[in-house]
Design an enzyme around this catalytic site. Structure first.
Site, PDB file in Angstrom:
ATOM      1  N   ARG A   1      34.272 -11.190   6.024  1.00 36.00           N
ATOM      2  CA  ARG A   1      33.280 -10.215   5.555  1.00 36.00           C
ATOM      3  C   ARG A   1      33.661  -9.521   4.252  1.00 36.00           C
ATOM      4  NH1 ARG A   1      33.335  -6.925  11.041  1.00 36.00           N
ATOM      5  NH2 ARG A   1      35.480  -7.694  10.856  1.00 36.00           N
TER       6      ARG A   1
ATOM      7  N   CYS B   1      37.758  -5.139   5.985  1.00 34.40           N
ATOM      8  CA  CYS B   1      37.420  -5.651   7.321  1.00 34.40           C
ATOM      9  C   CYS B   1      38.730  -5.893   8.072  1.00 34.40           C
ATOM     10  CB  CYS B   1      36.534  -6.894   7.245  1.00 34.40           C
ATOM     11  SG  CYS B   1      37.279  -8.331   6.442  1.00 34.40           S
TER      12      CYS B   1
ATOM     13  N   ASP C   1      31.322  -9.307  13.083  1.00 35.38           N
ATOM     14  CA  ASP C   1      32.385 -10.229  12.691  1.00 35.38           C
ATOM     15  C   ASP C   1      31.942 -11.669  12.965  1.00 35.38           C
ATOM     16  OD1 ASP C   1      34.709 -11.559  12.190  1.00 35.38           O
ATOM     17  OD2 ASP C   1      35.981 -10.198  13.353  1.00 35.38           O
TER      18      ASP C   1
END
Ligand code: 4NP
Length: 155
Positions: free
Chosen positions: A13, A7, A123
């Site tokens: 994440r 990420c 996100d």
């Protein structure tokens, strides 16, 4: 299999994706190597975001000992498959790997679950707790899909 989850920050994440897939692979006694990295270098050495740690822990997964690291060009040689959480991550991986880029190795994580749809794991960095629960759920389902697709391939 050697799998890298990527990420932007490697703080929200991809640490969840690493922890969740490791847990599932271990339960299936698969000897997979799973790691995560971020295309940005803002949080190197830090543990995952406390809300990622919290939702993981509530699901019996301890990600507290993970340490943020930055994605490096050579990762594309070391791993069999690299999963990007969103399109920006995907293009950043392409930029960083330059002449080593291999599109067969890099895929959006959610394409395992929803093939060819190019959906993104949003996100949660600027979000709140509910966003982390949402992201956990998505990643959990995508990791189930990785394992199901793998089983189909080898049978
Ligand atoms: P992640 O979220 O890519 O899921 O780890 C982010 C974490 C930190 C930042 C951006 C996204 N940041 O700008 O510091």
């Amino acid at each position: 299999m050697k799998i890298l989850m990527v990420c932007l920050g490697n703080i929200c994440r991809s640490p969840l994706a690493e922890g969740i897939l490791k847990d599932k692979a271990n339960k299936l006694q698969l000897n997979w190597q799973i790691d995560s990295a971020g295309t940005g270098g803002y949080h190197i050495g830090e543990p995952p975001h406390y809300l990622s740690q919290k939702v993981a822990k509530e699901n019996g997964i301890d990600i507290s000992s993970q340490q943020c690291r930055q994605f490096i060009k050579e990762d594309i040689l070391l791993f069999d498959k690299i999963y990007a959480m969103d399109m920006n991550n995907y293009y950043n991986i392409k930029q960083i790997t330059k002449e080593l880029w291999n599109e067969n190795k890099v895929e959006l994580l959610l394409n395992e679950l929803y093939p060819n749809q190019n959906k993104e794991v949003p996100d949660p960095w600027y979000g709140d707790e509910k966003d982390y629960y949402f992201v956990y759920d998505l990643i959990d389902k995508a990791c189930d899909a990785i394992l199901n697709n793998f089983k189909k391939e080898i049978t």
